[in-house]
Design a protein around this motif. Structure first.
Motif, PDB file in Angstrom:
ATOM      1  N   GLY C 257       0.829  -1.197   0.000  1.00 14.40           N
ATOM      2  CA  GLY C 257       0.000   0.000   0.000  1.00 14.40           C
ATOM      3  C   GLY C 257       0.867   1.252   0.000  1.00 14.40           C
ATOM      4  N   ALA C 258       1.935   1.201   0.759  1.00 13.33           N
ATOM      5  CA  ALA C 258       2.744   2.401   0.911  1.00 13.33           C
ATOM      6  C   ALA C 258       3.756   2.582  -0.209  1.00 13.33           C
ATOM      7  CB  ALA C 258       3.470   2.341   2.257  1.00 13.33           C
ATOM      8  N   VAL C 263      -0.360  -0.112  -7.105  1.00 12.31           N
ATOM      9  CA  VAL C 263      -1.354  -0.779  -6.269  1.00 12.31           C
ATOM     10  C   VAL C 263      -2.032   0.256  -5.380  1.00 12.31           C
ATOM     11  CG1 VAL C 263      -1.711  -2.544  -4.534  1.00 12.31           C
ATOM     12  CG2 VAL C 263      -0.059  -2.922  -6.360  1.00 12.31           C
ATOM     13  N   GLY C 264      -1.230   0.921  -4.581  1.00 13.15           N
ATOM     14  CA  GLY C 264      -1.796   1.977  -3.758  1.00 13.15           C
ATOM     15  C   GLY C 264      -2.653   1.436  -2.635  1.00 13.15           C
ATOM     16  N   GLU C 265      -3.051   2.355  -1.756  1.00 17.14           N
ATOM     17  CA  GLU C 265      -3.819   1.936  -0.598  1.00 17.14           C
ATOM     18  C   GLU C 265      -5.158   1.317  -0.984  1.00 17.14           C
ATOM     19  OE1 GLU C 265      -3.139   1.793   2.514  1.00 17.14           O
ATOM     20  OE2 GLU C 265      -1.213   2.824   2.546  1.00 17.14           O
ATOM     21  N   ASP C 266      -5.730   1.799  -2.084  1.00 16.93           N
ATOM     22  CA  ASP C 266      -7.081   1.326  -2.379  1.00 16.93           C
ATOM     23  C   ASP C 266      -7.101  -0.125  -2.834  1.00 16.93           C
ATOM     24  OD1 ASP C 266      -5.715   2.194  -4.594  1.00 16.93           O
ATOM     25  OD2 ASP C 266      -7.496   2.786  -5.707  1.00 16.93           O
ATOM     26  N   LEU C 267      -6.055  -0.543  -3.549  1.00 19.69           N
ATOM     27  CA  LEU C 267      -6.068  -1.912  -4.054  1.00 19.69           C
ATOM     28  C   LEU C 267      -5.227  -2.862  -3.222  1.00 19.69           C
ATOM     29  CD1 LEU C 267      -5.937  -1.463  -7.923  1.00 19.69           C
ATOM     30  CD2 LEU C 267      -7.887  -1.619  -6.397  1.00 19.69           C
ATOM     31  N   LYS C 268      -4.714  -2.356  -2.111  1.00 15.97           N
ATOM     32  CA  LYS C 268      -3.775  -3.205  -1.378  1.00 15.97           C
ATOM     33  C   LYS C 268      -4.427  -4.475  -0.849  1.00 15.97           C
ATOM     34  CE  LYS C 268      -4.501  -1.121   3.090  1.00 15.97           C
ATOM     35  NZ  LYS C 268      -4.010  -0.341   4.196  1.00 15.97           N
ATOM     36  N   VAL C 269      -5.741  -4.470  -0.639  1.00 10.61           N
ATOM     37  CA  VAL C 269      -6.385  -5.706  -0.174  1.00 10.61           C
ATOM     38  C   VAL C 269      -6.082  -6.849  -1.112  1.00 10.61           C
ATOM     39  CG1 VAL C 269      -8.375  -4.946   1.137  1.00 10.61           C
ATOM     40  CG2 VAL C 269      -8.517  -5.030  -1.325  1.00 10.61           C
TER      41      VAL C 269
END
Ligand SMILES: Nc1ncnc2c1ncn2[C@@H]1O[C@H](COP(=O)(O)OP(=O)(O)OP(=O)(O)O)[C@@H](O)[C@H]1O
Ligand SMILES: Nc1ncnc2c1ncn2[C@@H]1O[C@H](COP(=O)(O)OP(=O)(O)OP(=O)(O)O)[C@@H](O)[C@H]1O
Ligand SMILES: [Mg+2]
Ligand SMILES: [Mg+2]
Lengths: 402, 375, 296, 252, 262
Positions: C257-258, C263-269
């Motif tokens: 995420g970081a 990917v970014g925080e939104d897709l980190k799941v």
């Protein structure tokens, strides 16, 4: 004996208002329906309906609206658009409501507004601040109420431009229409100024926590943290900010997460100096304890919703929006759906008891945002303190367009 | 020989009865939209479209034995495929159906391959992950999907010649698609392919020895079932006219599985019952308790599972069985009811045991079919 | 701050989230070992227990007294849930039981909202404020505390599973309840014990994470998904697997995420799940799980 | 017809099969005996590709069986029954038998969903054939009964019917008469003999019931601890001291 | 039937009166009456589908029945399998019911559950179990070789040995054996029946055995019952049944032996 024939019960007015719809309204009664998430992930907002219902009971106890007793039907959509459609249809076709007063949340509202506009059923004062409700021209029957998220963003932008013209801003936002609208509005409003967004992190409502995002933002070492979150995440972000002694930005928390209920769990000592903006009176704030409208609110809530916490700002929100509707109904030229539609779109500086002094309802052609004024506040001691003058974003930034 | 002719006779009779039932059902289904209020017709439409999704899930879970907690994602894919086509390319509604179906079929195929390696719980949770992941992905693909705000598209409109109202026309179109889908599913299950699927659910090794190609049938089952979910999603877009990422959260996937189990796994009309449950019971719950509809809804789910552990579809049989075994003698051998109960693994849910001795719960030999177990 | 310290700081943050996931995953593993099902209501039961603790403290009980009382209440509550909600569908197809837990999830969530409303409650932090500073990396006491408790619970569960006859009995019940009964095992009691223990571990998890996540009815909803992921990665039978899985998921998603901007925080799941899928394709029974015995 | 050569199977430390070799002539019936855990079932598992040997070769009609994917074995004309029954409990008896004929069917997914005329025809044929087999094996009564809940002896016959439905040329029977009473064993033996003739079958039978094996088989192979310890005619085997010591005990 | 009270537990150690049982609407047992004396081996014979398995299931509480079944004067019907087990009933079920994910030794330890209970127990208990394990491994040396192997990977015969071994672990008062010879090699089958005889004689364990190998069963049984279609059609001392050529022919097919399988 087909049930379909119910359509025929729809009625029309005569006289000056000839041909206009009078479904759901008589001289003695007026029937309103509301759709809220009473179950499911967004049920925290369901309590707004309690404030609304309490207001209507209060009005009914005092003779009703213009002699009409209000019947308010609350339906649950669980924050699911298809359920919202179903419930809207039920309210219109079976319950024959006069207006769908409040749908909550952008998805549910977006799912039903085509239908309601096609049926020519007023959808006044939806409980979401997305900017589409006021800028769209194809849906004359739908209007917003609370300051839209862009307007709120403008308030913070103006504050920063004035107070910290070189601010480097980190933004934490909820990854949905609410967060994106606010972030987008903010970026637009600071464009060209010295205020820069240097880091953004989003979270999903389904995420357990935002601590990772906060750690990421901390790396930016920004001077300002714009915190666009809903209550629980607001608490988490404030707590994470307080924990991190190595980074001490000016923390701006958006209105949705600014209630005392959000700050208290974090510990008041940890949220000193946090900035936010508001437009209605916080029931948890003792400075309004003697405000007559606040008193009426408190009494009515104690009477009709004893299990509900009147200090919860969502209840007060419900009360305020219901009394706004009351004003609009009072202003109707014809007691018809068309009458309400026109009245809602022609509000001129209407004062509402629970709104902050200086905040009034105004709409006009092409402007379906009743409230576009907010006032900044800073947390001090155990409560918010308003500062500066109410900011009328319409004046400062011009009207919103699509 | 006589038994065979007799069997043929009953067979023909059964067929005639089935045809009659089908005719009756068709007649009722045809009259409904002229009788009920538009919003009730809308509700029925929703029941029908959920039934398509559940029928697809049933292929996979009920007949194939693979658990998916991610079918909401295929539903969403179908819905978005339709919405994007309508929104950007203005293709007209009918054109979206084959695209959504084919797209989801391929998507299911792609998923079916890794699914081959995974079993039971693990497959369920990996698919759940997919369902969790989809909404943020849809938000990310903003230029196409409209992001968090979603897309508002035109609903299905009745052509002038039909003389029908919007809800009626939509209902008939959805009814047609649903009937076709259910028919396809039924055909599939009644063939060599369906038998192979059920066989490998019951005993993979034995099925393979019989020549059933596991990889082929499992992946195709996944693809079919994804396609059904996608078709349902496409219909959803036609009916609701609005899609947004948050409409397709993991809750939808879980709801679909719950609906299927409540309706009745591996039953042909279980999906219809399950869809009706999913559609109507939340409304009933809020009629019962405005303060906390969730409390009632949760309780109703649990209660239904108590009364009908094998799903609503099996309920009439269970009741009849229970009555039949009670009637002749009140002390009749304590029966486990469920004559029609698919004799699946595990003992029948118990009839209430003597209050004095609550420990006696299981009434059927728990290892009843042990002999057909795998070694 | 150097890039390395930054990275470590993020990793620590990930460990913090991971510990939260692991704590609930332990309860999931426990119930799975006992009953062979996945319990969707596990997180909500933990949340309910946390409210019990909160209520006790609101009525003046000190934390260290409220905690054992809550654990005891949860133990009893777990037994009750098994007896009232699960027992009637014992022997029904597995999915039926799973759906009953879904019903229980919805019920408990709404019930908590009804009783305590959806406003965020403050929950006292049992661990001291502040934290350690290790070469510029800040580790909160609360993170360390949760990690410590999780490790202890993991150890206890490991001992229970592997080194007591109770553990053996429990595995027998999960494997073949009918035969277990024929051997004189009181399956009903074993299952009640399983639910009771899982509820207790869940309660501990809830109490630990409430100060971090803030108590409200949906507190555990998000955690549950990650706890599922952790347990799946670890192999659903193994407490060690649950903890390793939890920490791994926490660190993996935080770091991607970081640092991975695509990917970014939104897709980190998605990240931990892709990894889980990859792991499962190689080891379908998870990292620490046992392969089921199968032969003809 | 079938040539097993030097086949070796290990499970961890256990050597279940250790260089076993024998051949099966077309039309013959070979008995496979040996103490428990000798590796008989494992051998069957290798022939039907349920497990892959660590060494050795299996040729069926000059084709390398071990190179086939598992599901293709049935198509080559090999069918089996399972020691612990491998039926499909939730399918009816008739459906079980029809699954047995899976390898002979051609219907694909699309054709099945559309229920094309040829699908109907095939279904009808398979069904008729299944019914014919069921009648032949005295199972017509229970054709619509789910496979679970039937008495053991009946299920044994269902398994045989299912295996026969594949129209195999090589039939592998794993303990077909265990759980049958003596009288039933006799009937079963008669049954196997008659189908063997009618279907022109080659048989390999694993069985602990000596009467059955001796009465049916032309040749008997005896395994012990994964090794072949004897091979020969039934009479010869019964007198073989190694077999008597490892397996039969006192001469039966 | 009025027998001296003192005899109740000896002569009618297991007493079955009017036993009805079935599955759902399928009524299988149509009123069975028989009794088994303490320390007796009783064989239940009958053709395929007669209800032998059902009888054993009803006795151990796996299915519910109507009528009366007393063990040592205590009613068994209406009890759950675990309660029956606690009264000393051990059942080797059809299909073996091994714990496939557990090792052989763990399976046997579970069998000893009633002797040790669960939880942390003392050294004495452990010694008892160890001795019991030795005894079972003595009976079935094959199991010792496989003691660390998962039960699910055993061969059919090995599993059968394990199931019997597990049932013998708690030293039951009443042992119910459902076709114990199933899948066992001839040598082992004979040994098994010797073991049953030994257990019966040394520990006074009462045994009810359902067995298709009537010859073997009758060799060790004191008494035998022949079931057909859910009813007892013949009861008596084992020796008499064995000698009754016609009965044997009709119900047991014993004479097949002379036909040598055709
Ligand atoms: N998957 C496996 N893992 C470990 N050991 C195995 C496995 N499969 C078989 N075995 C072992 O290999 C040996 C041979 O087993 P197999 O089933 O072939 O015996 P069998 O000759 O059929 O015996 P039976 O007459 O008892 O059925 C046995 O000792 C068994 O325990
Ligand atoms: N689980 C079950 N569900 C329904 N019916 C059953 C079940 N188990 C057995 N039956 C029926 O009960 C009857 C008696 O079966 P049971 O298994 O007791 O016979 P059995 O004498 O043990 O025969 P076998 O020698 O073949 O084992 C049979 O007709 C069978 O169909
Ligand atoms: Mg074998
Ligand atoms: Mg039997």
């Amino acid at each position: 004996n087909s049930r379909r024939g119910q359509d025929t019960q729809d009625t029309a007015a005569g006289g000056a208002c000839k041909g206009q719809q009078t479904t759901g309204i008589t001289d003695r009664t007026i029937k309103l329906g509301g759709i809220y998430p009473l179950s499911g992930p967004a049920s925290a907002y369901g309590t707004i309906s309690k404030g609304v219902a309490a207001y209507f009971k209060y009005v009914n106890d005092n003779g009703g609206m213009d002699g009409r007793k209000v019947q308010f039907i609350v339906r649950d959509d669980g924050y699911q658009p298809p359920k919202a459609v179903e419930e809207a249809r039920r309210l219109v076709e079976q319950d024959k409501v006069f207006a769908v007063f409040q749908t909550l949340g952008t998805p549910s509202t977006a799912a039903v507004w085509d239908y309601l506009n096609k049926q020519k059923v007023p959808q006044p004062f939806v409980a979401t601040g997305a900017s589409v409700w006021g800028t769209d021209t194809k849906h004359p029957w739908t209007t917003g109420w609370q300051p839209n998220y862009v307007a709120e963003a403008r308030v913070y932008a103006k504050y920063l431009k004035d107070a910290k013209p070189k601010a480097r801003v980190a933004v934490l936002y909820q990854n949905d229409d609410f967060g994106k609208d606010l972030l987008g509005g903010f970026e637009k409003a600071v464009a060209g100024s010295g205020v820069k967004v240097v880091a953004e992190q989003s979270y999903e409502v389904t995420d357990p926590s935002v601590s990772a995002q906060m750690a990421s933002l901390a790396r930016s070492k920004a001077d300002v943290l714009l915190d666009v979150t809903t209550p629980k995440f607001g608490s988490q972000a404030l707590a994470a900010d307080a924990r991190n002694t190595g980074w001490n930005p000016l923390h701006i928390v958006n209105n949705v997460a600014s209630s005392a209920a959000v700050l208290k769990p974090v510990g008041f000592k940890n949220v000193q100096g946090v900035v936010s903006a508001t437009y209605f009176k916080d029931p948890a704030d003792p400075q309004w304890a003697n405000d007559p409208e606040m008193k009426a609110y408190m009494n009515t809530m104690h009477k009709y919703a004893p299990d509900t916490d009147p200090a919860n700002q969502f209840n007060a929100y419900g009360w305020a929006v219901a009394s706004s509707l009351h004003k609009a109904l009072d202003a109707m030229k014809c007691p018809t759906r068309e009458g309400l539609r026109d009245a809602v779109r022609n509000l001129k500086d209407v004062k509402v008891g629970l709104l902050l002094p200086g905040v009034t309802l105004s709409t006009g052609p092409g402007d379906a945002f009743p409230i576009e004024t907010m006032q900044l506040m800073r947390f001090k001691g155990e409560r918010w303190q308003l500062f500066g003058k109410p900011v009328d974003t319409r004046k400062e930034f011009g009207p919103l367009t699509k | 020989m006589s038994t065979i002719t007799a069997a043929l006779g009953t067979d023909r009779a059964r067929r005639r009865r089935a045809a009659l039932t089908a005719l009756l059902a068709a007649a009722v289904a045809g009259c409904v939209p002229f009788y009920f209020a538009p919003f009730q017709v809308f509700q029925l439409t929703m029941v029908l479209l959920y039934a398509v999704a559940l029928a697809g899930l049933n292929l996979l879970v009920g007949f194939g034995g693979q658990i998916s907690l991610g079918h909401g994602a295929f539903f969403a894919a179908g819905a978005y495929a339709a919405a994007v086509m309508l929104d950007r390319y203005d293709t007209g509604h009918l054109a979206t159906l084959p695209v959504a179906a084919a797209g989801c079929f391929l998507l299911g195929l792609a998923f079916g391959v890794p699914a081959l390696r995974l079993r039971g719980l693990y497959l369920a949770l990996v698919t759940l992950a997919f369902a969790v992941f989809l909404p943020p992905l849809l938000k990310r693909l903003e230029p196409v999907t409209g992001g968090a705000m979603g897309l508002t598209v035109d609903k299905l409109q009745p052509p002038a010649w039909s003389g029908l109202a919007e809800d009626q026309w939509t209902y008939f179109v959805v009814l047609g698609v649903t009937a076709t889908a259910l028919l396809l599913a039924r055909n599939l299950l009644r063939s060599r392919v369906g038998r192979a699927l059920r066989a490998l659910r019951d005993n993979e090794s034995a099925a393979e020895v019989m020549g059933v190609r596991l990889s082929l049938h499992k992946t195709l089952a996944f693809a079919w079932s994804a396609m059904f979910a996608g078709v349902a999603g496409c219909l959803y877009t036609w009916v609701i006219g609005f899609v947004s990422p948050d409409s397709f959260s993991s809750v939808l996937s879980i709801t679909l599985l719950a609906g299927l189990v409540i309706g009745g796994l591996a039953s042909l009309y279980g999906p219809l019952l399950g869809a009706a449950f999913v559609m109507y019971v939340p409304s009933v719950s809020q009629d019962l308790s405005e303060a906390a509809p969730g409390v009632v809804f949760g309780l109703l789910i649990i209660a239904v599972m108590f009364v009908a552990p094998t799903g609503l579809a099996g309920l009439p049989g269970r009741v009849l069985g229970a009555v039949a075994s009670r009637l002749p003698r009140t002390t009749a051998a304590p029966a486990t009811a469920a004559p029609d109960r698919t004799p699946e693994a595990g003992p029948a849910p118990s009839t209430p045991s003597t209050p004095a001795d609550p420990a006696v719960a299981d009434t059927e030999p728990v290892g009843a079919p042990p002999r057909t177990e795998r070694e | 701050m150097s890039a390395v310290t930054d990275l470590l700081q993020q990793a620590v943050e990930g460990l913090g989230s991971g510990a939260v996931y692991a704590s609930l995953a332990l309860a999931l593993v426990l119930i799975h070992r006992f009953t062979g099902i996945i319990n969707f209501a596990q997180g909500e039961l933990a949340m309910l227990s946390t409210y019990v603790a909160w209520q006790l403290m609101a009525s003046g009980m000190p934390f260290w007294l409220a905690l054992p009382v809550t654990l005891a209440v949860s133990f009893a509550g777990g037994m009750l849930v098994e007896r009232i909600v699960i027992r009637p569908v014992r022997g029904a197809p597995e999915l039926t039981v799973v759906i009953v837990t879904v019903g229980l999830f919805i019920f408990v969530n709404a019930l908590a909202g009804l009783i305590w409303s959806f406003t965020v409650k403050d929950f006292p932090q049992p661990f001291p404020d502040g934290g350690l500073d290790l070469a510029g990396v800040r580790v909160d006491w609360s993170t360390l505390g949760i990690l410590g408790v999780v490790a202890v619970v993991m150890g206890l569960l490991y001992l229970l599973f592997q080194h007591t006859s109770a553990g053996l009995v429990m595995r027998a019940v999960a494997c073949n309840p009918a035969s277990a009964r024929l051997s004189g095992i009181r399956v009903g009691r074993v299952l009640m014990l399983g639910w009771a223990l899982a509820a207790t571990v869940g309660a501990l998890s809830g109490v630990l994470v409430a100060p971090v996540l803030f108590l409200e009815p949906n507190m555990m909803g998000g955690v549950l998904i990650y706890a599922f992921a952790a347990a799946t990665l670890g192999g659903f039978d193994s407490p060690v697997g649950a903890v390793v899985g939890g920490l791994f998921v926490g660190v993996a998603e935080t770091l991607t995420g970081a640092y991975v901007h695509v990917v970014g925080e939104d897709l980190k799941v998605g990240v931990p799940f892709v990894i889980i899928l990859a792991v499962l394709l190689v080891r379908p029974q998870g990292l620490f799980g046992r392969a089921a015995v199968e032969r003809v | 017809m079938l040539a097993v050569d030097g086949i070796t199977v290990r499970f961890g430390g256990i050597t279940a099969l250790d260089g076993v070799a024998f051949t099966v002539e077309p039309g013959s019936a070979v008995g496979l005996i040996g103490p428990n855990g000798a590796g008989k079932t494992t051998l069957f598992n290798c022939l039907t590709r349920r497990c892959t040997p660590d060494g050795g070769e299996v040729r069926f009609e000059d084709e390398d069986l071990l190179a086939l994917p598992p599901h293709a074995v049935a198509g080559r004309g090999i069918a089996r029954t399972f020691q612990n029954l491998g039926l499909f409990p939730r399918l009816t008896v008739r459906e079980n038998v029809m699954v047995g004929a899976h390898s002979r069917g051609r219907t694909g997914h699309l054709a099945a969903a559309l229920r094309l005329p040829r699908v109907r025809r095939e279904e009808r044929e398979l069904r008729d054939q299944a019914d014919h087999l069921l009648r032949r094996l005295g199972l017509a009564e229970v054709a619509d009964h789910p496979a679970s809940g039937l008495p053991f002896g009946t299920l044994k016959r269902v398994e045989l019917a299912r295996a026969l439905a594949a129209r195999p040329r090589l039939l592998l029977l794993d303990e077909p008469v265990n759980g049958l009473s003596h009288g039933e064993v006799g009937q079963f033996a008669d049954l196997v003999r008659s189908v063997r003739q009618d279907f022109d079958l080659t048989l390999v039978v694993v069985e602990h019931h000596m009467g059955f094996v001796m009465g049916l088989c032309d040749k008997v192979v005896c395994l012990d601890f994964g090794r072949k310890i004897a091979e020969g005619s039934p009479e010869h085997i019964q007198r073989d001291p190694a077999v008597v010591e490892a397996y039969l005990g006192v001469a039966a | 039937m009025s027998e001296p009270v003192t005899d109740v537990t000896e002569q009618n150690f297991l007493e079955v009166r009017g036993l009805h049982a079935g599955y759902g609407q399928a009524r299988v047992l149509q009123g069975l009456d028989f009794s088994v004396a303490r320390g007796e081996v009783c064989a239940v014979l009958g053709p395929n589908g007669a209800g032998k398995t059902t009888t054993l299931r009803a006795l151990c509480g796996m299915i519910r029945g109507r009528g009366s079944v007393t063990l040592n004067g205590r009613e068994l019907l209406g009890r759950s399998p675990e309660q029956a087990a606690r009264l000393g009933v051990a059942h080797v079920p059809e299909g073996r019911g091994t714990f496939n994910d557990l090792t052989v030794e763990e399976n046997l330890r579970i069998g000893a559950h009633l002797r040790t209970g669960s939880g942390w127990r003392g050294r004495a208990r452990r010694a008892v179990v160890a001795a019991d394990l030795e005894r079972i491994y003595g009976y079935f040396p094959r199991l010792r070789q496989r003691s660390r192997q998962a039960a699910g990977s055993l061969s059919g015969g090995e599993q059968q040995m394990l199931a019997i071994g597990r049932a013998l672990m708690p030293r039951p008062a009443l042992l119910l054996l459902d076709e114990p010879s199933l899948g066992l090699a001839p040598l082992v089958t004979r040994e098994l029946f010797e073991i049953v005889r030994a257990v019966n004689e040394e520990e006074r364990t009462t045994v009810v055995v359902v067995e298709q190998n009537a010859q073997l069963a009758l060799d060790i049984a004191h008494r035998a019952h022949v079931l057909e279609a859910g009813r007892l059609v013949l009861s008596g001392p084992a020796a008499r049944i064995r000698e009754d050529g016609q009965v044997a022919e009709v119900y047991l097919g014993v004479s097949v032996r002379s036909r040598k399988a055709g």
